[in-house]
Design an enzyme around this catalytic site. Sequence first.
Site: not given
Ligand code: NAP
Length: 370
Positions: A166, A259
Amino acid sequence: MALLGATGVVGQRFVELLADHPWFALKEVAASPRSRGRAYGDAVEWLLPRPIPPQVASLQVRGAGEELASPLIFSALEATVADQVEVEYARRGHLVVSNARSHRLSPGVPLLVPEVNPDHLDLVNPTLRRGGDAGDPVSAPASGRVTGAAEAPLHNGGGIITNPNCSTIILTLALAPLHRAFGVEKVSVVTLQSISGAGRPGVSALDVQDNVIPHIAGEEEKIQVETRKILGLLTGGEVRPAPISVSAQCTRVPVLDGHTLCVSVALNEGGEDLHADHIRRSWTSFRGEPQRLGLPSAPASPVVHHPGPDYPQPRLHRDRDRGMACSVGRLRPCPILGWRFVAVGHNTLRGAAGGAVLCAELAVARGLLS
Ligand code: NAP
Protein backbone atom coordinates in the site's frame (compact mmCIF):
# COMPACT_ATOMS: atom_id res chain seq x y z
CA MET A 1 -15.77 -12.82 -10.26
CA ALA A 2 -14.73 -14.43 -6.99
CA LEU A 3 -13.12 -12.90 -3.89
CA LEU A 4 -10.68 -14.69 -1.57
CA GLY A 5 -10.25 -13.22 1.93
CA ALA A 6 -13.68 -11.61 1.52
CA THR A 7 -14.26 -11.13 5.26
CA GLY A 8 -11.07 -9.15 6.01
CA VAL A 9 -10.41 -5.40 6.07
CA VAL A 10 -9.40 -5.35 2.38
CA GLY A 11 -12.00 -7.97 1.41
CA GLN A 12 -14.78 -5.74 2.74
CA ARG A 13 -13.53 -2.83 0.64
CA PHE A 14 -13.71 -5.11 -2.41
CA VAL A 15 -17.30 -6.03 -1.55
CA GLU A 16 -18.20 -2.35 -1.24
CA LEU A 17 -16.47 -1.33 -4.50
CA LEU A 18 -17.83 -4.22 -6.54
CA ALA A 19 -21.45 -3.71 -5.45
CA ASP A 20 -21.98 -1.13 -8.23
CA HIS A 21 -19.21 -2.05 -10.63
CA PRO A 22 -20.23 -1.71 -14.30
CA TRP A 23 -18.11 -4.68 -15.51
CA PHE A 24 -17.66 -7.11 -12.60
CA ALA A 25 -20.27 -9.00 -10.57
CA LEU A 26 -19.28 -10.67 -7.29
CA LYS A 27 -20.61 -14.24 -7.42
CA GLU A 28 -18.32 -16.23 -5.10
CA VAL A 29 -16.67 -15.40 -1.77
CA ALA A 30 -14.09 -17.41 0.18
CA ALA A 31 -12.36 -17.06 3.56
CA SER A 32 -10.87 -19.19 6.35
CA PRO A 33 -12.28 -22.43 7.79
CA ARG A 34 -13.77 -20.23 10.57
CA SER A 35 -16.13 -18.64 8.02
CA ARG A 36 -16.58 -21.50 5.54
CA GLY A 37 -20.17 -22.70 5.04
CA ARG A 38 -21.77 -19.65 6.67
CA ALA A 39 -23.69 -16.90 4.88
CA TYR A 40 -21.33 -13.98 4.19
CA GLY A 41 -23.55 -11.63 6.23
CA ASP A 42 -23.23 -13.91 9.27
CA ALA A 43 -19.52 -14.67 8.92
CA VAL A 44 -18.22 -11.14 8.42
CA GLU A 45 -17.64 -8.55 11.14
CA TRP A 46 -18.67 -5.68 8.87
CA LEU A 47 -16.66 -2.47 9.42
CA LEU A 48 -17.94 -0.06 6.78
CA PRO A 49 -20.72 2.55 7.16
CA ARG A 50 -22.53 1.38 4.00
CA PRO A 51 -24.59 -1.79 4.68
CA ILE A 52 -23.48 -5.12 3.21
CA PRO A 53 -24.92 -5.38 -0.32
CA PRO A 54 -27.86 -7.85 0.04
CA GLN A 55 -26.79 -9.92 -2.98
CA VAL A 56 -23.43 -10.57 -1.22
CA ALA A 57 -24.80 -11.03 2.35
CA SER A 58 -26.63 -14.17 1.22
CA LEU A 59 -23.65 -15.81 -0.57
CA GLN A 60 -22.32 -18.92 1.14
CA VAL A 61 -18.64 -18.53 2.08
CA ARG A 62 -16.35 -21.09 0.43
CA GLY A 63 -12.96 -22.31 1.59
CA ALA A 64 -9.92 -20.85 -0.19
CA GLY A 65 -8.71 -23.52 -2.63
CA GLU A 66 -12.19 -24.90 -3.43
CA GLU A 67 -13.32 -25.14 -7.05
CA LEU A 68 -14.57 -21.75 -8.31
CA ALA A 69 -16.46 -20.94 -11.52
CA SER A 70 -15.38 -17.31 -11.95
CA PRO A 71 -12.65 -16.59 -14.51
CA LEU A 72 -11.43 -13.59 -12.48
CA ILE A 73 -10.41 -13.96 -8.83
CA PHE A 74 -9.48 -11.10 -6.51
CA SER A 75 -7.34 -12.17 -3.57
CA ALA A 76 -7.20 -10.39 -0.21
CA LEU A 77 -5.65 -13.37 1.56
CA GLU A 78 -2.81 -13.13 3.98
CA ALA A 79 0.46 -14.16 2.38
CA THR A 80 0.93 -17.47 4.18
CA VAL A 81 -2.26 -18.75 2.54
CA ALA A 82 -1.85 -16.89 -0.76
CA ASP A 83 1.57 -18.48 -1.41
CA GLN A 84 0.10 -21.78 -2.64
CA VAL A 85 -3.60 -21.02 -3.21
CA GLU A 86 -3.06 -18.27 -5.81
CA VAL A 87 -0.67 -20.43 -7.86
CA GLU A 88 -3.18 -23.27 -7.75
CA TYR A 89 -5.98 -21.07 -9.13
CA ALA A 90 -3.68 -19.67 -11.85
CA ARG A 91 -2.84 -23.24 -12.85
CA ARG A 92 -6.54 -24.03 -13.12
CA GLY A 93 -6.90 -21.19 -15.67
CA HIS A 94 -8.14 -18.32 -13.46
CA LEU A 95 -6.71 -14.83 -13.66
CA VAL A 96 -5.81 -13.92 -10.06
CA VAL A 97 -5.39 -10.28 -9.03
CA SER A 98 -3.71 -10.33 -5.64
CA ASN A 99 -3.01 -7.96 -2.76
CA ALA A 100 -0.73 -10.38 -0.95
CA ARG A 101 3.04 -10.05 -1.04
CA SER A 102 3.53 -13.72 -2.01
CA HIS A 103 4.23 -13.40 -5.77
CA ARG A 104 5.06 -9.72 -6.18
CA LEU A 105 8.71 -10.37 -6.94
CA SER A 106 8.22 -13.41 -9.19
CA PRO A 107 9.89 -12.69 -12.54
CA GLY A 108 6.78 -13.68 -14.53
CA VAL A 109 4.32 -11.72 -12.41
CA PRO A 110 3.58 -8.03 -13.00
CA LEU A 111 3.70 -5.74 -9.98
CA LEU A 112 1.25 -3.26 -11.36
CA VAL A 113 0.35 0.38 -10.78
CA PRO A 114 -1.78 0.90 -13.89
CA GLU A 115 -0.81 4.55 -14.47
CA VAL A 116 2.89 3.83 -13.94
CA ASN A 117 3.84 0.52 -15.61
CA PRO A 118 0.86 -0.76 -17.67
CA ASP A 119 3.27 -2.46 -20.11
CA HIS A 120 4.35 -4.87 -17.34
CA LEU A 121 0.97 -6.55 -17.84
CA ASP A 122 2.54 -8.21 -20.89
CA LEU A 123 4.27 -10.58 -18.45
CA VAL A 124 0.97 -12.33 -17.73
CA ASN A 125 0.16 -13.56 -21.18
CA PRO A 126 3.16 -14.39 -23.38
CA THR A 127 1.06 -14.15 -26.54
CA LEU A 128 0.51 -10.44 -25.84
CA ARG A 129 4.19 -9.78 -25.36
CA ARG A 130 5.84 -7.62 -27.99
CA GLY A 131 9.10 -9.60 -28.16
CA GLY A 132 11.30 -12.03 -26.30
CA ASP A 133 10.79 -15.51 -24.96
CA ALA A 134 7.45 -16.59 -23.49
CA GLY A 135 8.77 -17.72 -20.08
CA ASP A 136 6.50 -18.75 -17.22
CA PRO A 137 3.70 -16.48 -16.05
CA VAL A 138 3.93 -17.76 -12.48
CA SER A 139 7.56 -18.65 -12.11
CA ALA A 140 9.20 -18.89 -8.70
CA PRO A 141 10.10 -15.60 -7.00
CA ALA A 142 13.67 -14.54 -6.35
CA SER A 143 12.93 -14.97 -2.64
CA GLY A 144 12.22 -18.66 -3.24
CA ARG A 145 9.09 -18.57 -1.07
CA VAL A 146 6.99 -20.32 -3.70
CA THR A 147 8.26 -23.68 -4.73
CA GLY A 148 7.15 -25.77 -7.64
CA ALA A 149 5.46 -22.87 -9.40
CA ALA A 150 8.06 -22.64 -12.16
CA GLU A 151 7.80 -26.17 -13.46
CA ALA A 152 5.18 -25.81 -16.17
CA PRO A 153 4.43 -22.68 -18.21
CA LEU A 154 0.75 -21.73 -18.21
CA HIS A 155 -0.97 -21.45 -21.57
CA ASN A 156 -4.50 -21.86 -20.25
CA GLY A 157 -5.41 -18.19 -19.75
CA GLY A 158 -4.43 -18.36 -16.09
CA GLY A 159 -1.95 -16.08 -14.39
CA ILE A 160 -1.28 -13.77 -11.48
CA ILE A 161 -1.23 -9.98 -11.37
CA THR A 162 -0.08 -8.37 -8.12
CA ASN A 163 -1.02 -5.09 -6.53
CA PRO A 164 2.00 -3.60 -4.70
CA ASN A 165 2.35 -2.86 -1.00
CA CYS A 166 0.00 0.00 0.00
CA SER A 167 2.75 2.54 0.83
CA THR A 168 4.65 1.58 -2.33
CA ILE A 169 1.62 2.38 -4.51
CA ILE A 170 1.36 5.88 -3.03
CA LEU A 171 5.12 6.40 -3.31
CA THR A 172 5.39 5.25 -6.94
CA LEU A 173 2.41 7.38 -8.02
CA ALA A 174 4.22 10.43 -6.57
CA LEU A 175 7.62 9.42 -8.00
CA ALA A 176 6.61 8.27 -11.51
CA PRO A 177 6.03 11.79 -12.91
CA LEU A 178 9.39 12.91 -11.47
CA HIS A 179 11.13 9.81 -12.81
CA ARG A 180 9.72 10.37 -16.29
CA ALA A 181 10.62 14.06 -16.39
CA PHE A 182 13.91 14.26 -14.49
CA GLY A 183 15.02 10.73 -13.54
CA VAL A 184 14.99 9.70 -9.87
CA GLU A 185 18.35 8.72 -8.41
CA LYS A 186 17.79 8.40 -4.64
CA VAL A 187 14.75 8.31 -2.38
CA SER A 188 14.47 8.51 1.39
CA VAL A 189 10.94 7.93 2.72
CA VAL A 190 9.47 7.92 6.22
CA THR A 191 5.94 6.51 6.41
CA LEU A 192 3.19 7.23 8.96
CA GLN A 193 0.84 4.32 8.36
CA SER A 194 -2.75 3.96 9.52
CA ILE A 195 -4.01 1.16 11.74
CA SER A 196 -6.33 -0.33 9.09
CA GLY A 197 -3.13 -1.27 7.23
CA ALA A 198 -2.53 -3.96 9.85
CA GLY A 199 -5.74 -5.87 9.02
CA ARG A 200 -8.03 -7.38 11.65
CA PRO A 201 -7.67 -7.44 14.66
CA GLY A 202 -4.48 -5.46 13.95
CA VAL A 203 -2.64 -3.46 16.60
CA SER A 204 -4.38 -3.12 19.95
CA ALA A 205 -5.71 0.27 21.09
CA LEU A 206 -3.50 0.01 24.16
CA ASP A 207 -0.43 -0.15 21.94
CA VAL A 208 -1.28 2.50 19.36
CA GLN A 209 -3.30 5.21 21.15
CA ASP A 210 -1.20 8.22 22.16
CA ASN A 211 1.75 6.56 20.48
CA VAL A 212 3.89 5.96 17.39
CA ILE A 213 5.20 2.44 16.76
CA PRO A 214 8.50 2.64 14.83
CA HIS A 215 8.36 -0.84 13.28
CA ILE A 216 6.14 -2.67 10.76
CA ALA A 217 7.51 -6.12 10.02
CA GLY A 218 8.86 -6.50 6.47
CA GLU A 219 7.43 -3.17 5.29
CA GLU A 220 10.68 -1.28 4.72
CA GLU A 221 12.14 -4.06 2.57
CA LYS A 222 8.93 -4.24 0.50
CA ILE A 223 8.98 -0.50 -0.25
CA GLN A 224 12.66 -0.58 -1.18
CA VAL A 225 12.47 -3.56 -3.54
CA GLU A 226 8.99 -3.08 -5.02
CA THR A 227 9.60 0.57 -5.97
CA ARG A 228 12.55 -0.48 -8.14
CA LYS A 229 10.55 -3.22 -9.89
CA ILE A 230 7.55 -0.95 -10.61
CA LEU A 231 9.73 1.85 -12.02
CA GLY A 232 11.88 -0.71 -13.86
CA LEU A 233 12.04 -1.34 -17.59
CA LEU A 234 10.35 -4.33 -19.24
CA THR A 235 12.79 -5.54 -21.84
CA GLY A 236 13.34 -8.96 -23.43
CA GLY A 237 10.47 -10.41 -21.43
CA GLU A 238 11.74 -9.41 -18.02
CA VAL A 239 11.74 -6.39 -15.75
CA ARG A 240 15.09 -4.72 -15.15
CA PRO A 241 14.75 -2.91 -11.78
CA ALA A 242 15.24 0.87 -11.92
CA PRO A 243 18.71 1.93 -10.67
CA ILE A 244 17.29 3.94 -7.77
CA SER A 245 18.52 3.78 -4.16
CA VAL A 246 15.52 3.66 -1.83
CA SER A 247 15.71 3.96 1.96
CA ALA A 248 12.46 3.47 3.89
CA GLN A 249 11.55 3.86 7.58
CA CYS A 250 8.03 2.80 8.53
CA THR A 251 5.89 3.74 11.52
CA ARG A 252 2.34 2.92 12.64
CA VAL A 253 0.34 5.94 13.87
CA PRO A 254 -3.16 6.27 15.39
CA VAL A 255 -4.92 7.24 12.13
CA LEU A 256 -7.82 5.01 11.01
CA ASP A 257 -7.29 5.06 7.22
CA GLY A 258 -4.70 6.71 4.97
CA HIS A 259 -0.92 6.52 4.88
CA THR A 260 1.28 9.65 4.95
CA LEU A 261 4.75 9.56 3.38
CA CYS A 262 7.51 12.15 4.01
CA VAL A 263 9.75 11.85 0.98
CA SER A 264 13.18 13.29 0.08
CA VAL A 265 14.41 12.74 -3.45
CA ALA A 266 17.55 13.26 -5.53
CA LEU A 267 16.88 13.83 -9.25
CA ASN A 268 19.29 13.11 -12.11
CA GLU A 269 18.41 16.11 -14.26
CA GLY A 270 17.46 19.72 -13.73
CA GLY A 271 20.18 20.73 -11.29
CA GLU A 272 19.98 24.31 -10.08
CA ASP A 273 17.78 25.32 -13.04
CA LEU A 274 14.98 23.12 -11.76
CA HIS A 275 12.20 25.10 -10.08
CA ALA A 276 9.45 23.83 -7.84
CA ASP A 277 6.96 24.78 -10.58
CA HIS A 278 8.53 22.24 -12.96
CA ILE A 279 8.01 19.49 -10.40
CA ARG A 280 4.46 20.60 -9.59
CA ARG A 281 3.64 20.67 -13.30
CA SER A 282 4.98 17.13 -13.76
CA TRP A 283 2.54 15.98 -11.04
CA THR A 284 -0.53 17.90 -12.22
CA SER A 285 -0.09 16.95 -15.90
CA PHE A 286 0.53 13.26 -15.11
CA ARG A 287 -1.99 10.90 -16.74
CA GLY A 288 -1.74 7.21 -17.55
CA GLU A 289 -3.40 4.49 -19.59
CA PRO A 290 -6.37 4.18 -17.16
CA GLN A 291 -7.23 7.85 -17.76
CA ARG A 292 -6.75 7.59 -21.56
CA LEU A 293 -8.96 4.48 -21.66
CA GLY A 294 -11.53 5.95 -19.25
CA LEU A 295 -11.46 2.87 -16.99
CA PRO A 296 -14.33 2.86 -14.45
CA SER A 297 -12.10 3.11 -11.34
CA ALA A 298 -9.54 5.54 -12.78
CA PRO A 299 -9.26 8.85 -10.91
CA ALA A 300 -9.42 11.92 -13.17
CA SER A 301 -5.95 12.96 -11.95
CA PRO A 302 -3.87 10.21 -10.33
CA VAL A 303 -1.68 12.79 -8.54
CA VAL A 304 -3.33 15.86 -7.00
CA HIS A 305 -1.17 18.75 -5.82
CA HIS A 306 -2.34 20.70 -2.74
CA PRO A 307 -0.79 24.16 -2.39
CA GLY A 308 -1.74 24.71 1.31
CA PRO A 309 1.29 24.93 3.65
CA ASP A 310 -0.08 22.18 5.92
CA TYR A 311 -1.54 19.88 3.21
CA PRO A 312 -1.93 16.98 2.41
CA GLN A 313 -3.49 15.36 5.50
CA PRO A 314 -4.95 11.84 5.72
CA ARG A 315 -8.31 12.84 7.23
CA LEU A 316 -8.89 15.54 4.62
CA HIS A 317 -7.43 13.97 1.49
CA ARG A 318 -7.50 10.15 1.70
CA ASP A 319 -10.96 9.97 0.06
CA ARG A 320 -10.01 12.20 -2.87
CA ASP A 321 -11.53 10.85 -6.10
CA ARG A 322 -13.15 7.82 -4.36
CA GLY A 323 -9.89 7.13 -2.51
CA MET A 324 -8.02 6.51 -5.79
CA ALA A 325 -5.88 9.67 -6.04
CA CYS A 326 -2.49 10.29 -4.45
CA SER A 327 -2.30 13.74 -2.81
CA VAL A 328 1.03 15.58 -2.72
CA GLY A 329 2.17 18.87 -1.22
CA ARG A 330 4.74 20.68 0.93
CA LEU A 331 7.26 20.64 -1.93
CA ARG A 332 10.45 22.42 -0.87
CA PRO A 333 14.23 22.11 -1.22
CA CYS A 334 16.00 19.41 0.81
CA PRO A 335 19.51 20.31 1.98
CA ILE A 336 20.61 16.69 1.64
CA LEU A 337 18.90 15.17 -1.44
CA GLY A 338 17.60 18.22 -3.34
CA TRP A 339 13.79 18.09 -2.95
CA ARG A 340 11.30 16.91 -0.36
CA PHE A 341 7.52 16.63 -0.19
CA VAL A 342 4.62 14.87 1.57
CA ALA A 343 2.27 12.34 -0.08
CA VAL A 344 -1.02 10.88 1.24
CA GLY A 345 -3.14 8.02 -0.10
CA HIS A 346 -5.90 5.66 1.04
CA ASN A 347 -4.33 2.34 2.04
CA THR A 348 -7.36 0.05 1.62
CA LEU A 349 -8.73 1.81 -1.50
CA ARG A 350 -5.91 2.96 -3.82
CA GLY A 351 -3.44 0.93 -1.75
CA ALA A 352 -5.42 -2.33 -1.89
CA ALA A 353 -8.95 -3.11 -3.18
CA GLY A 354 -9.38 -0.07 -5.46
CA GLY A 355 -5.90 -0.50 -6.92
CA ALA A 356 -6.55 -4.18 -7.60
CA VAL A 357 -9.89 -3.46 -9.29
CA LEU A 358 -8.12 -0.91 -11.51
CA CYS A 359 -5.50 -3.58 -12.39
CA ALA A 360 -8.30 -5.95 -13.41
CA GLU A 361 -10.00 -3.26 -15.49
CA LEU A 362 -6.73 -2.68 -17.35
CA ALA A 363 -6.36 -6.44 -17.88
CA VAL A 364 -9.85 -6.54 -19.42
CA ALA A 365 -9.15 -3.47 -21.57
CA ARG A 366 -5.95 -5.14 -22.83
CA GLY A 367 -7.77 -8.33 -23.77
CA LEU A 368 -6.57 -10.62 -20.99
CA LEU A 369 -10.20 -11.42 -20.09
CA SER A 370 -13.21 -11.06 -22.30
P1 NAP B 1 -7.31 -9.34 7.38
O1 NAP B 1 -8.25 -8.27 7.77
O2 NAP B 1 -6.57 -10.05 8.44
O3 NAP B 1 -8.12 -10.41 6.46
C1 NAP B 1 -7.57 -11.67 6.13
C2 NAP B 1 -8.54 -12.49 5.30
O4 NAP B 1 -7.93 -13.77 5.00
C3 NAP B 1 -9.87 -12.80 6.01
O5 NAP B 1 -10.90 -12.85 5.06
C4 NAP B 1 -9.63 -14.21 6.57
O6 NAP B 1 -10.83 -14.97 6.72
C5 NAP B 1 -8.80 -14.82 5.45
N1 NAP B 1 -8.00 -15.95 5.93
C6 NAP B 1 -7.20 -16.01 7.02
N2 NAP B 1 -6.68 -17.24 7.16
C7 NAP B 1 -7.17 -17.99 6.12
C8 NAP B 1 -7.02 -19.35 5.72
N3 NAP B 1 -6.24 -20.21 6.39
N4 NAP B 1 -7.67 -19.76 4.59
C9 NAP B 1 -8.45 -18.91 3.89
N5 NAP B 1 -8.64 -17.61 4.23
C10 NAP B 1 -8.00 -17.16 5.34
O7 NAP B 1 -6.18 -8.78 6.38
P2 NAP B 1 -6.28 -7.51 5.35
O8 NAP B 1 -5.76 -6.28 6.00
O9 NAP B 1 -7.63 -7.52 4.74
O10 NAP B 1 -5.17 -7.93 4.30
C11 NAP B 1 -5.40 -8.93 3.31
C12 NAP B 1 -4.18 -8.99 2.37
O11 NAP B 1 -4.03 -7.73 1.73
C13 NAP B 1 -2.87 -9.26 3.12
O12 NAP B 1 -2.04 -10.05 2.29
C14 NAP B 1 -2.28 -7.87 3.30
O13 NAP B 1 -0.89 -7.87 3.43
C15 NAP B 1 -2.72 -7.20 2.01
N6 NAP B 1 -2.84 -5.73 2.06
C16 NAP B 1 -3.50 -5.11 3.08
C17 NAP B 1 -3.62 -3.73 3.08
C18 NAP B 1 -4.32 -2.96 4.16
O14 NAP B 1 -4.27 -1.71 4.14
N7 NAP B 1 -4.96 -3.61 5.13
C19 NAP B 1 -3.09 -2.99 2.01
C20 NAP B 1 -2.45 -3.66 0.98
C21 NAP B 1 -2.34 -5.04 1.00
P3 NAP B 1 -11.62 -15.10 8.14
O15 NAP B 1 -12.32 -13.77 8.38
O16 NAP B 1 -12.55 -16.22 7.90
O17 NAP B 1 -10.58 -15.38 9.21
